[in-house]
Design an enzyme around this catalytic site. Structure first.
Site, short mmCIF file in Angstrom:
data_model
loop_
_atom_site.label_atom_id
_atom_site.label_comp_id
_atom_site.label_asym_id
_atom_site.label_seq_id
_atom_site.Cartn_x
_atom_site.Cartn_y
_atom_site.Cartn_z
N ARG A 104 -4.19 -58.69 8.53
CA ARG A 104 -5.47 -59.00 7.84
C ARG A 104 -6.45 -57.83 7.84
O ARG A 104 -7.65 -58.01 7.60
CB ARG A 104 -6.15 -60.23 8.43
CG ARG A 104 -5.33 -61.49 8.27
CD ARG A 104 -6.21 -62.72 8.27
NE ARG A 104 -5.38 -63.90 8.28
CZ ARG A 104 -4.96 -64.51 9.39
NH1 ARG A 104 -5.33 -64.07 10.57
NH2 ARG A 104 -4.19 -65.56 9.32
N LYS A 126 -10.99 -48.99 -4.47
CA LYS A 126 -9.92 -49.64 -5.24
C LYS A 126 -8.58 -49.34 -4.58
O LYS A 126 -8.20 -48.15 -4.46
CB LYS A 126 -9.89 -49.13 -6.68
CG LYS A 126 -10.95 -49.73 -7.56
CD LYS A 126 -10.70 -49.30 -9.01
CE LYS A 126 -11.74 -49.88 -9.94
NZ LYS A 126 -11.58 -49.37 -11.31
N GLU A 168 -10.13 -36.05 -14.55
CA GLU A 168 -11.16 -36.98 -14.04
C GLU A 168 -12.51 -36.27 -13.93
O GLU A 168 -13.56 -36.87 -14.11
CB GLU A 168 -10.74 -37.55 -12.67
CG GLU A 168 -9.46 -38.40 -12.70
CD GLU A 168 -9.61 -39.79 -13.34
OE1 GLU A 168 -10.74 -40.16 -13.70
OE2 GLU A 168 -8.60 -40.48 -13.49
N LYS A 205 -19.60 -40.43 -9.45
CA LYS A 205 -18.84 -41.67 -9.21
C LYS A 205 -19.62 -42.61 -8.28
O LYS A 205 -19.72 -43.81 -8.54
CB LYS A 205 -17.45 -41.34 -8.64
CG LYS A 205 -16.72 -42.63 -8.31
CD LYS A 205 -15.24 -42.51 -8.12
CE LYS A 205 -14.68 -43.92 -7.92
NZ LYS A 205 -13.27 -43.98 -7.74
N GLU A 215 -16.86 -53.75 -10.02
CA GLU A 215 -16.55 -53.54 -11.44
C GLU A 215 -16.79 -54.78 -12.30
O GLU A 215 -15.92 -55.20 -13.05
CB GLU A 215 -15.12 -53.04 -11.61
CG GLU A 215 -14.91 -52.40 -12.97
CD GLU A 215 -13.56 -51.73 -13.13
OE1 GLU A 215 -13.39 -50.63 -12.59
OE2 GLU A 215 -12.70 -52.32 -13.78
N ARG A 219 -19.43 -50.21 -13.66
CA ARG A 219 -18.33 -49.40 -13.12
C ARG A 219 -17.23 -49.19 -14.15
O ARG A 219 -16.45 -48.23 -14.05
CB ARG A 219 -17.77 -50.04 -11.84
CG ARG A 219 -16.68 -49.18 -11.19
CD ARG A 219 -16.33 -49.58 -9.79
NE ARG A 219 -15.26 -48.76 -9.28
CZ ARG A 219 -14.85 -48.78 -8.03
NH1 ARG A 219 -15.44 -49.57 -7.15
NH2 ARG A 219 -13.85 -48.00 -7.64
N ASN A 223 -13.72 -45.99 -16.46
CA ASN A 223 -12.41 -46.17 -17.08
C ASN A 223 -12.31 -45.56 -18.46
O ASN A 223 -11.34 -45.83 -19.18
CB ASN A 223 -12.08 -47.67 -17.18
CG ASN A 223 -11.84 -48.27 -15.82
OD1 ASN A 223 -11.12 -47.70 -15.02
ND2 ASN A 223 -12.45 -49.41 -15.56
N HIS A 226 -8.97 -44.58 -19.91
CA HIS A 226 -7.92 -45.19 -19.09
C HIS A 226 -7.23 -46.38 -19.74
O HIS A 226 -6.12 -46.71 -19.34
CB HIS A 226 -8.51 -45.63 -17.74
CG HIS A 226 -8.73 -44.48 -16.78
ND1 HIS A 226 -9.56 -43.44 -17.07
CD2 HIS A 226 -8.22 -44.23 -15.54
CE1 HIS A 226 -9.57 -42.58 -16.05
NE2 HIS A 226 -8.76 -43.03 -15.11
N HIS A 230 -3.65 -45.52 -19.55
CA HIS A 230 -2.74 -46.27 -18.68
C HIS A 230 -1.58 -46.85 -19.48
O HIS A 230 -0.45 -46.92 -18.99
CB HIS A 230 -3.48 -47.42 -17.97
CG HIS A 230 -4.13 -47.00 -16.68
ND1 HIS A 230 -5.05 -47.79 -16.04
CD2 HIS A 230 -3.97 -45.91 -15.91
CE1 HIS A 230 -5.45 -47.19 -14.93
NE2 HIS A 230 -4.81 -46.04 -14.83
N HIS A 245 -0.87 -38.86 -13.97
CA HIS A 245 -1.98 -39.74 -14.35
C HIS A 245 -3.01 -39.02 -15.24
O HIS A 245 -3.36 -39.49 -16.33
CB HIS A 245 -2.65 -40.27 -13.07
CG HIS A 245 -3.87 -41.08 -13.33
ND1 HIS A 245 -3.81 -42.36 -13.86
CD2 HIS A 245 -5.20 -40.82 -13.18
CE1 HIS A 245 -5.04 -42.83 -14.00
NE2 HIS A 245 -5.90 -41.92 -13.58
N1 GLY Z 1 -11.03 -44.85 -10.94
C1 GLY Z 1 -12.09 -45.59 -11.47
C2 GLY Z 1 -12.84 -46.38 -10.45
O1 GLY Z 1 -12.70 -46.13 -9.25
O2 GLY Z 1 -13.54 -47.29 -10.79
#
Ligand code: GLY
Length: 344
Positions: A104, A126, A168, A205, A215, A219, A223, A226, A230, A245
């Site tokens: 946990r 994330k 990025e 960031k 998010e 946030r 993206n 992305h 992606h 990436h």
């Molecule tokens: N990589 C985008 C974020 O961390 O929200």
């Protein structure tokens, strides 16, 4: 938010470890970071065990998690243990995911060894893995106890990896800081001061994440590039056209730049500038028309897609982004055609 330190790892790591007692320390590495990065920190580590996994996005899977959880168990790591993630985005995302779920949750820190991880993946909480071929499909939000960034690790990177992470940095300029965009793209990979670049990107960031850690709104601007990126990255994952990436995100930023002009008022001049700079750094990748439909299908798995809508974060201008723009499939197809028709 985690403590983020940009300094010599030879001081930031001992400083962090001096603040707290851990019952056991395990260090997660891949074959590259074991050879090139571990020697740079090993004399500053107390007794520890190593967990080695194979590198690459293709291994960011539940199978690899099982081997990490097994190793933590076999090495007797208890809830007062610490996992040190020494590597790029895959190690940080997956190591964090394993630490956050093991018993946990145990503490973990990230020591990013790639530009991509330093400016993006290692901070913001994330965590996750790919599942059934879909990017970051299973995961959670949890902040590392600390992120210790030392630009010295960039010297261990092949140029292709550095270039991938640089997309990025470009994204940070595009969404939030026009001057930064011009400054970093003028110097490209020959930055005279990576410390300053990393610090500014981390700052951009952090300002966003601080306002929306889970998010639910703002946030999403992180993206930009992305949603389509992606879709492309997933499509080529594990094939011989496999893209890193940031290489996929560079294509995504061109396609989403096109959408930004069509839907959000990005000027033609700024679109042309964005395209010429990104294409100048990343070249052009051949994406066949027959790839378009499977790429779009992947995009429905994007976490911003809801109720069957392909939601995008787009640009109003260079330096200003917006989010939750629903884009129909026809416009996404046009964006992929736009990329496809660009001169080599
Ligand atoms: N990589 C985008 C974020 O961390 O929200």
């Amino acid at each position: 938010m985690s403590e983020i330190v940009i300094d010599r790892i030879t001081s930031s790591l001992p400083d962090f470890l001096a603040k707290q007692e851990f019952s056991k320390i395990a260090v997660l590495v891949d074959e590259h970071t074991k050879e090139l990065c571990l020697p740079l920190i090993s004399e500053h580590l107390p007794p520890h065990s190593l967990i080695e996994i194979p590198s690459g996005e293709v291994n960011k899977t539940l199978d690899t998690c099982q081997s990490i959880w097994s190793e933590l168990t076999n090495q007797g790591v208890d809830r007062k243990g610490l996992l040190i993630n020494l590597g790029g985005g895959v190690i940080g995302d997956m190591g964090g995911f394993c630490a956050a779920t093991y018993k946990r949750g145990i503490a973990f820190i990230n020591i990013p060894t790639t530009l991509l991880a330093a400016v993006d993946a290692s901070a913001g909480g994330k965590l996750g893995i790919d599942f059934n071929g879909f990017k970051n499909h299973i995961g959670l939000f949890q902040e590392p106890a600390a992120v210790l960034i030392d630009p010295l690790f960039l010297q261990t990177l092949p140029e292709r990896e550095l270039r991938s992470g640089f997309s990025e940095v470009i994204k940070h300029g595009l969404i939030a800081d026009k001057d930064y965009f011009h400054q970093v793209t003028a110097e490209q990979l020959n930055q005279s001061n990576w410390n300053a670049v990393i610090a500014h990107s981390v700052h951009i960031k952090n300002e966003v994440v601080k306002n929306d850690p889970r998010e639910s709104g703002l946030r999403k601007i992180l993206n930009f590039g992305h949603t389509i990126g992606h879709g492309i990255e997933t499509h080529f994952l594990g094939t011989d056209k496999h893209l890193l990436h940031g290489e996929a995100i560079a294509i995504g930023m061109i396609c989403e730049g096109f959408l930004s002009k069509k839907l959000c008022g990005l000027s033609e001049d700024e679109l042309n500038e964005l395209v010429s700079i990104i294409k100048g750094i990343y070249g052009k990748v051949e994406i066949a028309k027959s790839d378009f439909v499977p790429i779009i299908k992947n995009m429905y798995q994007d976490k911003k897609s809801t109720n069957g809508l392909l939601n995008h974060s787009l640009l109003k201008s260079i330096g200003e982004a917006t989010y939750d723009i629903a884009v129909d499939e026809k416009d996404v197809l046009d964006a992929l055609f736009y990329y496809n028709q660009l001169p080599d």
